[in-house]
Design an enzyme around this catalytic site. Structure first.
Site, mmCIF file in Angstrom:
data_model
loop_
_atom_site.group_PDB
_atom_site.id
_atom_site.type_symbol
_atom_site.label_atom_id
_atom_site.label_comp_id
_atom_site.label_asym_id
_atom_site.label_seq_id
_atom_site.Cartn_x
_atom_site.Cartn_y
_atom_site.Cartn_z
ATOM 1 N N TYR A 176 52.781 -0.677 60.732
ATOM 2 C CA TYR A 176 52.013 0.472 61.201
ATOM 3 C C TYR A 176 52.244 0.687 62.690
ATOM 4 O O TYR A 176 52.332 -0.273 63.452
ATOM 5 C CB TYR A 176 50.516 0.230 60.963
ATOM 6 C CG TYR A 176 50.144 -0.037 59.521
ATOM 7 C CD1 TYR A 176 50.877 0.521 58.477
ATOM 8 C CD2 TYR A 176 49.047 -0.827 59.216
ATOM 9 C CE1 TYR A 176 50.513 0.286 57.162
ATOM 10 C CE2 TYR A 176 48.679 -1.073 57.894
ATOM 11 C CZ TYR A 176 49.427 -0.508 56.870
ATOM 12 O OH TYR A 176 49.074 -0.739 55.578
ATOM 13 N N GLU B 11 24.093 -6.906 57.350
ATOM 14 C CA GLU B 11 24.113 -5.638 56.604
ATOM 15 C C GLU B 11 23.292 -4.531 57.271
ATOM 16 O O GLU B 11 23.590 -3.351 57.105
ATOM 17 C CB GLU B 11 23.622 -5.866 55.168
ATOM 18 C CG GLU B 11 24.643 -6.607 54.313
ATOM 19 C CD GLU B 11 24.198 -6.740 52.869
ATOM 20 O OE1 GLU B 11 23.009 -7.083 52.649
ATOM 21 O OE2 GLU B 11 25.016 -6.501 51.964
#
Ligand SMILES: [Zn+2]
Ligand SMILES: [Zn+2]
Length: 417
Positions: free
Chosen positions: A314, A391
């Site tokens: 990339y 989270e």
């Protein structure tokens, strides 16, 4: 009391977007855990795709799926015409065995969401829900790009080929693009980015030194590729420090050396492989040329031959400076300016969001998600089989996605550009 970032009068007061994201958090966590339990790698992620499609149902988005890969593109039309902003999440996992002890740990042997792409996907679902409910405030369009194959497979480029930015090569139908990457090495709920280079171009090299096999006790009658390969490893490091500018960071690491199978036979070949990371086309070419010169030159000095294979990975991620400033302002409306940090330097890791950013001005940011019982300095991070993310940080990520898009679409015509 609510505070606004200077110059961001169009933005919703901070507590609004974050409060709404917190309300959506249980649903976002449920999507995240479902994907975490059943991780998939590469460009074909049928189950993950199904989870995303189910999570987006009923929001009034125009949804399409990829042909050559399990991508999902969802488009939200605002109440008025305007520009288009793209928000991207990658969805693929890694081929490694999870060892976190989480109750929603991977149920698939040897596959794990160790780079947090499950959280990226869930946060983008959250942003789609949040923005769909605020459609009346949006002048323009939001494209939600759910991408497979970030770790392997070049999913971003495949999605560009399938038209996620529109069909016109020179005039993309997208005006700005944004992505988040979660990271346990930063305090939960903080945002980190920098203008200019943020991720390196990540290319691969493979050198096969060819000699002549024979008895280890008579090296003068054979052509031993092992010392030649060793010299190449050393010479490559010298090449890196003597030919690449110190002001243009670059790294080359040989990660694998393989030759021979026993103690009394000189092998025919020795194979080296590794990676090199650069930020500019100039240094990328200097390193490519240097590898060729060193491998061929050292091998030939010893009468051996080197086959060199350079595999382009990339390209580097470059954050557009103006869009980066836009993200900083938008993120500050969510978490306050003190929790938005400028990265002191780029990372040498790679990211295929670079393909999008080569076509469209935009930026990528890190979202801190260190669990409160761990230290950012030592917490296992991306690609660790022990990595655990906090989270609740996903509420911040959801709100930041939404804030970046909403300010881009409801701000003045040059907001973010
Ligand atoms: Zn990764
Ligand atoms: Zn990643």
């Amino acid at each position: 009391m609510e505070s606004r970032a200077p110059g961001d009068d169009h933005a919703t007061p901070p507590s609004h977007l974050l409060a709404e994201a917190h309300r959506l958090l249980p649903g976002v966590i449920a999507v995240r855990r479902a994907i975490h339990r059943t991780p998939e790698t590469g460009i074909h992620l049928p189950q993950t795709q199904k989870t995303v499609l189910r999570a987006l149902a009923g929001l009034g988005l125009t949804v399409s799926v990829g042909e050559g890969l399990s991508s999902v593109v969802a488009v939200l039309e605002g109440a008025a015409p305007g520009r288009t902003v793209l928000l991207r999440a990658d969805m693929d996992a890694l081929p490694q065995q999870e060892d976190t002890g989480l109750e929603f740990a991977s149920q698939r042997e040897g596959v794990m969401h160790a780079c947090g792409h499950d959280t990226h996907t869930a946060m983008l679902v959250g942003a789609a829900r949040l923005l769909a409910a605020r459609r009346q405030r949006l002048a323009g369009r939001v494209v939600f790009m759910f991408q497979p194959g970030e770790e392997f497979g070049g999913g971003a480029q495949l999605m560009l080929e399938e038209g996620v930015l529109g069909d016109a090569e020179e005039a993309p139908a997208v005006d700005g693009a944004f992505a988040l990457h979660i990271a346990a090495r930063y305090e939960a709920g903080t945002v980190h980015l920098r203008p200019g280079p943020q991720f390196a171009a990540a290319d691969v090299l493979r050198i096969t030194v060819r000699g002549r096999s024979g008895h280890a006790a008579a090296p003068h009658k054979v052509l031993d590729p092992v010392p030649v390969a060793c010299e190449i490893v050393q010479a490559l490091q010298t090449m890196m420090t003597r030919t690449v500018s110190v002001f243009d960071p670059a790294v080359l690491t040989i990660t694998s050396v393989s030759a021979g199978s026993t103690s009394n036979v000189v092998p025919e070949t020795a194979v080296l492989s590794g990676t090199y990371r650069t930020f500019t086309d100039t240094s990328r070419q200097v390193v490519r040329d240097g590898i060729m010169r060193v491998a061929h030159g050292v091998a030939s000095a010893h009468g051996a031959v080197a086959d060199v294979e350079l595999i382009d990975g990339y390209p580097a991620v470059h954050n557009d400076p103006r869009f980066t400033a836009h993200v900083r302002r938008a993120a500050a409306t969510v978490v306050g300016p003190a929790r938005v940090h400028e990265l002191p330097h780029p990372t040498m890791g790679g990211e295929d969001f670079s393909y999008v950013l080569r076509r469209v001005p935009g930026a990528m940011a890190f979202l801190g998600a260190c669990p409160p019982d761990r230290s950012p300095a030592t917490a296992p991070d991306n690609h660790s089989n022990h990595v655990v993310y906090e989270e609740s940080a996903m509420a911040v990520g959801t709100a930041v996605h939404a804030a970046v898009a909403e300010a881009f679409l409801s701000g003045p015509p040059d907001a973010g550009l």
